[in-house]
Design a protein around this motif. Sequence first.
Motif, PDB file in Angstrom:
ATOM      1  N   MET A 279       0.844  -1.195   0.000  1.00  0.00           N
ATOM      2  CA  MET A 279       0.000   0.000   0.000  1.00  0.00           C
ATOM      3  C   MET A 279       0.880   1.246   0.000  1.00  0.00           C
ATOM      4  N   ASN A 280       0.635   2.103  -0.963  1.00  0.00           N
ATOM      5  CA  ASN A 280       1.458   3.282  -1.185  1.00  0.00           C
ATOM      6  C   ASN A 280       1.059   4.403  -0.224  1.00  0.00           C
TER       7      ASN A 280
ATOM      8  N   LEU B 129      14.385  -5.015   0.250  1.00  0.00           N
ATOM      9  CA  LEU B 129      14.134  -3.645   0.692  1.00  0.00           C
ATOM     10  C   LEU B 129      14.845  -2.613  -0.175  1.00  0.00           C
ATOM     11  N   ILE B 130      16.016  -2.958  -0.721  1.00  0.00           N
ATOM     12  CA  ILE B 130      16.855  -1.920  -1.327  1.00  0.00           C
ATOM     13  C   ILE B 130      17.116  -2.088  -2.818  1.00  0.00           C
TER      14      ILE B 130
ATOM     15  N   ARG C  60      12.029   0.906  -1.767  1.00  0.00           N
ATOM     16  CA  ARG C  60      13.267   1.687  -1.838  1.00  0.00           C
ATOM     17  C   ARG C  60      13.049   3.182  -2.072  1.00  0.00           C
ATOM     18  N   PRO C  61      12.146   3.595  -2.996  1.00  0.00           N
ATOM     19  CA  PRO C  61      12.004   5.034  -3.231  1.00  0.00           C
ATOM     20  C   PRO C  61      11.439   5.798  -2.040  1.00  0.00           C
ATOM     21  N   PHE C  62      10.817   5.085  -1.086  1.00  0.00           N
ATOM     22  CA  PHE C  62      10.087   5.779  -0.027  1.00  0.00           C
ATOM     23  C   PHE C  62      10.757   5.710   1.344  1.00  0.00           C
TER      24      PHE C  62
ATOM     25  N   ASN D 122      10.572   8.255   5.175  1.00  0.00           N
ATOM     26  CA  ASN D 122       9.931   7.758   6.383  1.00  0.00           C
ATOM     27  C   ASN D 122      11.006   7.592   7.451  1.00  0.00           C
ATOM     28  N   PRO D 123      11.062   8.477   8.449  1.00  0.00           N
ATOM     29  CA  PRO D 123      12.147   8.431   9.446  1.00  0.00           C
ATOM     30  C   PRO D 123      12.276   7.082  10.137  1.00  0.00           C
ATOM     31  N   GLN D 124      11.149   6.426  10.435  1.00  0.00           N
ATOM     32  CA  GLN D 124      11.209   5.145  11.125  1.00  0.00           C
ATOM     33  C   GLN D 124      11.855   4.075  10.245  1.00  0.00           C
TER      34      GLN D 124
END
Length: 341
Positions: free
Chosen positions: A117-118, A248-249, A256-258, A262-264
């Motif tokens: 979910m974006n 993830l990367i 990866r783009p987001f 997102n600090p967490q």
Amino acid sequence: MGASNQHFRPAPLVVDLHFPGGCSYCLHMLGMMNSSIFKESKGILLGSGSFYVDDSHELKTVLRAFEDYYGERPLLDEIEFVQVPKDIDITYRSSETSETEETFLVESDSGVGIVFMNSFRDSPIRRKEVRDFIHYTIAKQRPAITEVDPRILPNGEGLLVGYGQNFVPPRVPLPQLERPILLKTTGYLEDTAIWLKDVLEQEGIPVELVVMPFEKYMYDNGPDQQADLYIHGEVFEMNQDFSFFYFLINGLSPLRPFIPDNPQLEQLAMRYRTTPFENWHSLNREFERTLVENSIMVPLYYGKRQIPFSAELTNVNISHFGYVDFSKLWVRPKIDNNHIM
């Protein structure tokens, strides 16, 4: 990461890699298939495997064995992939086998499916109560996913097979939506996406389905993508702990783009650099739980597939991404009863 320039390289075929801040996964990255050395010939990339592409066009692709391959030479000289209609019965056969020849099935894993979910898009999906309701609906309806295909099994435990976390979302009320949720899909996932659309609409969530060509679907994963949610398939065929991190990367990752926004998630991602690899498992579980609890990622299914082979083929081994290792495959010799002593 930095590499010494050509004026200071220690030898013509040697490159120094420097990580002033440390990098616990450098050797793992260099050991990946994607880091293989390729040779270019006539504008075509040749891999480092035991076969090369001899011919390829819209009707057929031909692989031929390297005569001077540095490793173990494959037992087959040539392999042909012939373009066939989508609904044809696909079976691996030798060129001398009839279609009536006896076959056997080889089962392989074809990965896991998750709903992504974006949460970064400027739409209702940005609201956590919307994502939580979709998450709750998927979890409630997930056991019925086998209606789409009996080879896919409901998965409520996550991506780390054997280390499931049994995610159970709380029941939440239906949120108010000012417009439909946009669900994108592509050919091989279309039936599953239609199932997802139906179960969401049964619970009161309006959904608009957008079907894309596979290549566009695969690369439409940046900040400017127009979808609110979609199904993402992933195969962990390497070391599972490293595979999760790579999920993830990597360049096609839906996350990866987001992560930088997102600090967490960014804080969790930075910890991989300094965490010894033997401790990655707990970090992976923490990252996965964060994604699921924030209803960014929802586990959906495990995938299996059965591949039919002609009975004359033997030494069938499953290699990368559930495909056959053609370097080991061979044709069983035929016995001539007239020459048995």
